[in-house]
Design an enzyme around this catalytic site. Structure first.
Site, mmCIF file in Angstrom:
data_model
loop_
_atom_site.group_PDB
_atom_site.id
_atom_site.type_symbol
_atom_site.label_atom_id
_atom_site.label_comp_id
_atom_site.label_asym_id
_atom_site.label_seq_id
_atom_site.Cartn_x
_atom_site.Cartn_y
_atom_site.Cartn_z
ATOM 1 N N ARG A 98 37.222 19.249 124.319
ATOM 2 C CA ARG A 98 37.180 20.549 123.636
ATOM 3 C C ARG A 98 36.266 21.543 124.362
ATOM 4 N NH1 ARG A 98 36.745 20.578 117.289
ATOM 5 N NH2 ARG A 98 34.724 19.590 117.565
ATOM 6 N N ARG A 151 33.251 17.720 102.182
ATOM 7 C CA ARG A 151 33.147 16.595 103.103
ATOM 8 C C ARG A 151 32.606 15.346 102.429
ATOM 9 N NH1 ARG A 151 33.183 19.795 108.108
ATOM 10 N NH2 ARG A 151 33.053 18.539 109.927
HETATM 11 P P1 AMP Z 1 32.978 21.310 112.099
HETATM 12 O O1 AMP Z 1 32.922 22.615 112.806
HETATM 13 O O2 AMP Z 1 33.796 21.328 110.839
HETATM 14 O O3 AMP Z 1 33.334 20.166 113.016
HETATM 15 O O4 AMP Z 1 31.474 21.010 111.599
HETATM 16 C C1 AMP Z 1 30.420 20.865 112.532
HETATM 17 C C2 AMP Z 1 29.198 20.281 111.845
HETATM 18 O O5 AMP Z 1 28.747 21.187 110.823
HETATM 19 C C3 AMP Z 1 29.419 18.957 111.119
HETATM 20 O O6 AMP Z 1 29.354 17.835 111.985
HETATM 21 C C4 AMP Z 1 28.266 18.988 110.128
HETATM 22 O O7 AMP Z 1 27.021 18.716 110.786
HETATM 23 C C5 AMP Z 1 28.232 20.461 109.723
HETATM 24 N N1 AMP Z 1 29.122 20.719 108.549
HETATM 25 C C6 AMP Z 1 30.296 21.406 108.537
HETATM 26 N N2 AMP Z 1 30.816 21.434 107.303
HETATM 27 C C7 AMP Z 1 29.963 20.745 106.522
HETATM 28 C C8 AMP Z 1 29.950 20.394 105.138
HETATM 29 N N3 AMP Z 1 30.949 20.745 104.315
HETATM 30 N N4 AMP Z 1 28.906 19.670 104.680
HETATM 31 C C9 AMP Z 1 27.879 19.312 105.475
HETATM 32 N N5 AMP Z 1 27.824 19.581 106.790
HETATM 33 C C10 AMP Z 1 28.857 20.300 107.310
#
Ligand code: AMP
Length: 196
Positions: free
Chosen positions: A114, A80
């Site tokens: 969602r 990310r």
């Molecule tokens: P997601 O389920 O991919 O929308 O991720 C939800 C939340 O998890 C994000 O908004 C971040 O707070 C955290 N997160 C997920 N992947 C990462 C990553 N690669 N690096 C840092 N935080 C992450």
């Protein structure tokens, strides 16, 4: 790769089922943590911030050791930012990068609609992918809930972070771009073509 709610998770799950690859969602890995670590993780997630690189890289490396990853894996939500992408290069070789594109307006609409199943993790959307019975999971019959970070303040922050830190990661790869505002089936058709 893709903005929040672009369909990364949905497409990654379908592709992992089809090809028998392990689906690694870093968001899911973080939501599966427990105890003190969960408290720390939630302090970032609920505000829409990224958790520290060092923490997510440690969790990802551990996950990649799983036997189910030996035949290959799909990463969803990682890297990310540039430093995560640099670190990833040291850990594994990535064969293919797919970017699912949707507009910022679509992100807001989808995130507010969602609904996820607290039990089996299936994801629905009041706009694009309704469950058969409102508020009830089609797969296991449990109650559907909104994610704690799917609120307007967090969405703004997540989009800002995407534009500030994640978008530029794509410059490090040759990638296939897919219009994510088509039906789930059409996007999946393009994902399959990209993986062929
Ligand atoms: P997601 O389920 O991919 O929308 O991720 C939800 C939340 O998890 C994000 O908004 C971040 O707070 C955290 N997160 C997920 N992947 C990462 C990553 N690669 N690096 C840092 N935080 C992450």
């Amino acid at each position: 790769m893709g903005k929040p709610a672009s369909g990364k998770g949905t497409q990654a799950k379908r592709a992992s089922d089809k090809f028998g690859l392990c689906h690694i969602s870093t968001g899911d890995l973080l939501r599966a943590t427990a105890g003190d670590l969960r408290v720390e993780v939630d302090s970032y997630i609920t505000k829409g911030n990224l958790v520290p690189d060092e923490l997510i890289i440690r969790i990802l490396k551990e996950r990649l050791k799983g036997d189910d990853c030996e035949g290959g894996f799909i990463l969803d939500g990682f890297p990310r930012n540039i430093s995560q992408a640099e670190k990833l290069k040291e850990i594994v070789k990535i064969d293919k990068v797919i970017d699912i594109e949707i507009s910022d307006e679509e992100v807001v609409k989808r995130i507010l609609g969602r609904r996820s199943c607290g039990k089996c993790g299936s994801v629905f959307n009041t706009h694009t992918f309704r469950p058969q019975v409102e508020g009830v999971c089609d797969s296991c019959g449990s109650e559907l809930v909104s994610r704690a970070d799917d609120n307007e303040d967090s969405i703004k922050e997540r989009l800002a972070i995407y534009h500030r830190e994640t978008e530029s990661v794509l410059d490090m790869y040759t990638f296939v771009k897919i219009d994510g505002e088509q039906s789930i089936e059409s996007v999946f058709g393009e994902v399959l073509r990209a993986l062929d």
